[in-house]
Structures are given as structure tokens and as C-alpha cells.
Design an enzyme around this catalytic site. Sequence first.
Site, short mmCIF file in Angstrom:
data_model
loop_
_atom_site.label_atom_id
_atom_site.label_comp_id
_atom_site.label_asym_id
_atom_site.label_seq_id
_atom_site.Cartn_x
_atom_site.Cartn_y
_atom_site.Cartn_z
N LYS A 22 0.84 -1.21 0.00
CA LYS A 22 0.00 0.00 0.00
C LYS A 22 0.87 1.25 0.00
O LYS A 22 0.62 2.19 -0.75
CB LYS A 22 -0.90 0.01 1.25
CG LYS A 22 -1.62 1.33 1.46
CD LYS A 22 -2.48 1.32 2.70
CE LYS A 22 -1.84 1.93 3.91
NZ LYS A 22 -1.67 3.38 3.90
N ASN A 23 1.89 1.27 0.84
CA ASN A 23 2.67 2.50 0.98
C ASN A 23 3.62 2.75 -0.19
O ASN A 23 4.26 3.79 -0.25
CB ASN A 23 3.44 2.51 2.30
CG ASN A 23 2.50 2.71 3.48
OD1 ASN A 23 1.31 2.98 3.29
ND2 ASN A 23 3.02 2.58 4.69
N ARG A 121 -0.79 14.94 12.47
CA ARG A 121 0.22 14.53 11.49
C ARG A 121 0.59 15.76 10.69
O ARG A 121 0.08 16.00 9.61
CB ARG A 121 -0.31 13.42 10.59
CG ARG A 121 -0.26 12.07 11.28
CD ARG A 121 -0.88 11.00 10.44
NE ARG A 121 0.07 10.30 9.63
CZ ARG A 121 -0.20 9.14 9.03
NH1 ARG A 121 -1.38 8.60 9.15
NH2 ARG A 121 0.72 8.54 8.31
C1 UD1 Z 1 4.17 6.91 6.19
C2 UD1 Z 1 3.28 5.71 5.97
C3 UD1 Z 1 2.69 5.25 7.31
C4 UD1 Z 1 3.81 4.97 8.29
C5 UD1 Z 1 4.75 6.17 8.39
C6 UD1 Z 1 5.97 5.90 9.26
C7 UD1 Z 1 2.40 6.03 3.75
C8 UD1 Z 1 1.22 6.31 2.90
N1 UD1 Z 1 2.20 6.08 5.08
O1 UD1 Z 1 3.36 7.95 6.72
O2 UD1 Z 1 1.94 4.07 7.07
O3 UD1 Z 1 3.25 4.74 9.56
O4 UD1 Z 1 5.22 6.56 7.08
O5 UD1 Z 1 6.68 4.80 8.77
O6 UD1 Z 1 3.46 5.73 3.25
N2 UD1 Z 1 6.15 14.57 10.74
C9 UD1 Z 1 6.26 15.90 11.05
N3 UD1 Z 1 6.22 16.82 10.03
C10 UD1 Z 1 6.08 16.44 8.73
C11 UD1 Z 1 5.98 15.07 8.42
C12 UD1 Z 1 6.00 14.16 9.45
O7 UD1 Z 1 6.39 16.28 12.21
O8 UD1 Z 1 6.05 17.31 7.84
C13 UD1 Z 1 6.17 13.56 11.84
C14 UD1 Z 1 4.82 12.84 11.95
O9 UD1 Z 1 3.92 13.57 12.73
C15 UD1 Z 1 5.22 11.54 12.60
C16 UD1 Z 1 6.60 11.28 12.01
O10 UD1 Z 1 7.06 12.53 11.50
O11 UD1 Z 1 5.34 11.70 13.98
C17 UD1 Z 1 6.62 10.23 10.91
O12 UD1 Z 1 5.83 10.65 9.85
P1 UD1 Z 1 6.12 10.27 8.32
O13 UD1 Z 1 7.38 9.45 8.22
O14 UD1 Z 1 6.04 11.51 7.52
O15 UD1 Z 1 4.89 9.35 8.01
P2 UD1 Z 1 3.89 9.44 6.79
O16 UD1 Z 1 4.66 9.72 5.54
O17 UD1 Z 1 2.76 10.29 7.15
#
Ligand code: UD1
Length: 419
Positions: A22-23, A121
Site C-alpha cells: 500500500k505504501n 500529522r
Molecule cells: C508513512 C506511511 C505510514 C507509516 C509512516 C511511518 C504512507 C502512505 N504512510 O506515513 O503508514 O506509519 O510513514 O513509517 O506511506 N512529521 C512531522 N512533520 C512532517 C511530516 C512528518 O512532524 O512534515 C512527523 C509525523 O507527525 C510523525 C513522524 O514525523 O510523527 C513520521 O511521519 P512520516 O514518516 O512523515 O509518516 P507518513 O509519511 O505520514
Amino acid sequence: MTEISVNGGKRLSGEISVQGAKNSVLPVLAATLLCGGESVIHNCPELSDVETSLKILRHLGCKCSKEGSTVTVDSGSITAYDIPDSLMREMRSSVVFLGAVIGRTGKAVISSPGGCELGPRPIDLHLSSLEQMGVTIQEEHGFLNCTAEKGLHGAEIHLSFPSVGATENIILAAATAEGSTVIHNAAKEPEISDLADFLNRAGARIYGSGSDTINIYGVKKLGGTEHTIIPDRIAAATYMACAAVTGGSVTLNSIMPPHMMSVLWCFKECGCAVVSSGGSVRLTAPSKLRRVPTVRSLVYPGFPTDAGPVAVAMLSAAEGTSVFVENIFENRFRYIDELKRFGAKIKTEGKIAVIEGTDRLSGVHCKATDLRGGAALVIAALRADGESRIGEIHHIERGYDDIVGNLSALGADIKYSGD
Ligand code: UD1
């Protein structure tokens, strides 16, 4: 409303193939926008999130078709640059379209994704990175208006956290930007490499994916291409946990064991025999699972946060006390209240869950609170005595392709119930 009904206590055995990731499929579908031609994507799982991505692509002007697990996207003519609020709400990860839409059209309008079931998020890292590449962002009435008036240009970007989505958005924006981009402290998840592989096949020049420094040399144009999505390591972990709690013995095919080392470690710690060969893994569980003193979620190659709920459900039925520490998301324990209805003995404090294993889980009526939390309930239901019914299964359908069919094939007494 449709629910999943499970009669617990059946030992799972047999063999299944695991779906595409999915990801991976979501960012790859977003990337087809940049190709300006026809892209053929194989091994796409049948998921509501994939359907939402196709709706977004169609809204933007792409012609999309689907035959079995192959999706074809023709992005020859793009007619819009906004993502409707309703589609943004359906799938928070639609934010990964941002870099691709700006890369293709020079602008984008999306609604602010806001909070979700895993807590806040934020997308500050996505936005500040795009700003460094020449994008002006204005937030008005909950919408983000993004414009790259002079076009996108390369930048040297240091991420304060290796965010998966931000790394993907930067790669998408940089692929056809003017000049080169370096991402320092990039996410190293296998899904990042899958996206880079797809784009490189389409003509991009991306080097270093899978490491913490990624170099992207912008090219003028990409073309359509063909690509096969990598296997879903979280779905694989889920099916392994389903087998493990029932004392079962299963073989999973079409997977990539090297992507799952930290997860395989956890199953071995629990006393399961795990043998991987090529693209498959055979798991044989003991009659009684052992506790794992501490499991911590970490960025790749650490234990994936998405497999946390699956591990917690499994450890609820192990002998002794285990601890799970959630280090990636702030509010990922909502499913635990539902898990406790089965009789699971779990205490949470901040990011820590203390799980006192019990062999007395019993069937209940419960509701999925989120995608992986929903999978945790299925695992508990397979182990519990008697019948369980799980509601709000649309959460589960966001990420699992035919979970009921797959578990039935392994001998579970599981079916859809309701209308
Ligand atoms: C992706 C995955 C999700 C997985 C996650 C971590 C997809 C569609 N989803 O989500 O299933 O759980 O990676 O492996 O691929 N953060 C910030 N600022 C930002 C971006 C992120 O503070 O601009 C923080 C988030 O709040 C969170 C952490 O970083 O605490 C990890 O987020 P991130 O790696 O970005 O996850 P996603 O890409 O949303």
C-alpha cells in the site's frame, strides 16, 4: 453495516501470496502524473486507498483503467491542479500528490490534511522543503495554495526527521526540477526505493535511495513506463501474527524477507521458527508464545510503527510481560481499549504499552479505530474463544486486500456478516 465475524481458536496452516505494498502504490500512482504518457503498474493491491488515488488522478485529467492487479494511468493531458477536499479527507496520504502536481503543473491547491486517527500529522517538513525548491505557499480558509512561479529548482534539503511522506514529496518535486537536489536525513524505507526505481525507469536520475542521502538530478521530461510494486511488509507481518497467535504454521509467498528483518526478529523472540528462502517465509509457532521484553518502533530498518498494533495483539496472548514503545506517532494506542474488550491486559502511559500476556481472550463485539488497529482486533479474534464481530471495517479495507479470503484460505473461521 458490514462486519467481520470470526470464530476464534482455529489453528492456521497453509500458504498464501502477499499483496503489493500500500505504501508504495500510493506514491507510485502519484508519480505517474509526472510521466506525461502511459504507465503500467503491476501488483497493485485492491484497496480503498488505491481507488481514492485513482479518483484523484481522474479528477486531474488522467485516464485510468484497472485489470486485475494491473493499473494503467495515462497522464498525457492534465486538466486540473487541485485535489478536492472530499478526496483529501478520504485519504490523508493524498498529501503525497502535492509534489507530483506541482512538478507537473507548477501549482497545486489542496486542503490542509489536519489530524487523523494517529494523532496530529503535521506536514511542515513537506511544505518547508517545497518552499526551498521555489514554491510559495499560502494558507487560506483551510486550503493550501501552492505556486512555483518561476518553476521548481533543486535545493539542498536537511530533514530534521526522516519523514517518509516528505522524502517522497521532495523526490517527486525534484525529478523534473531545474538543477539538482540533495536530501539529507532522508527516509530509508523500501517504499522510497520503489518510488525512485519507478521514476528512474521513467527517465529520472535519482541516486542513493535506501540510504540517508538522496541525490536527484532534475531532467526535462519523463515518459511512461512499466513497474511492479514491491510486496507489502506490513501485510506480511500481520498474516504472520495471525498464524503465530493460533499456534499455526504458514508459508507466505511473494514477499521480500530482507525488508522485514526487525519484524522477523520479533517473531523469533516469541519462539517461532522462521525460515526465509528467496521470496518466501515459513513461520511455525510454538504452542505457547514467549514474551518479548521490549519492542520499540523506529524508522527503517527499525521495527515499523505500522506493525506495532500487530505485535501488541500477538504479545497479549504470549506468556509473561512485554513492553511496546511507540516512537513515531503520538497517539497510536486507541485500538488498545478495543483490544482490552477481549480480555487483553494492557496498560498504557504516554508512548509505552505494558502487555501482560494471558491465555484467556474471549470473543467480543468491537470496532476498528484505524487501519492497523483494526488488524490487531482480527488477530485477537482469531485467538479468542468464541465468536467476535469487528465493526468499522472500512479502516481495515484501506490497507488489506481480501483479508477475509486470505485468512479463510489458511483455515480461519472468518466471514463478512451484516449487509
Ligand atoms: C508513512 C506511511 C505510514 C507509516 C509512516 C511511518 C504512507 C502512505 N504512510 O506515513 O503508514 O506509519 O510513514 O513509517 O506511506 N512529521 C512531522 N512533520 C512532517 C511530516 C512528518 O512532524 O512534515 C512527523 C509525523 O507527525 C510523525 C513522524 O514525523 O510523527 C513520521 O511521519 P512520516 O514518516 O512523515 O509518516 P507518513 O509519511 O505520514
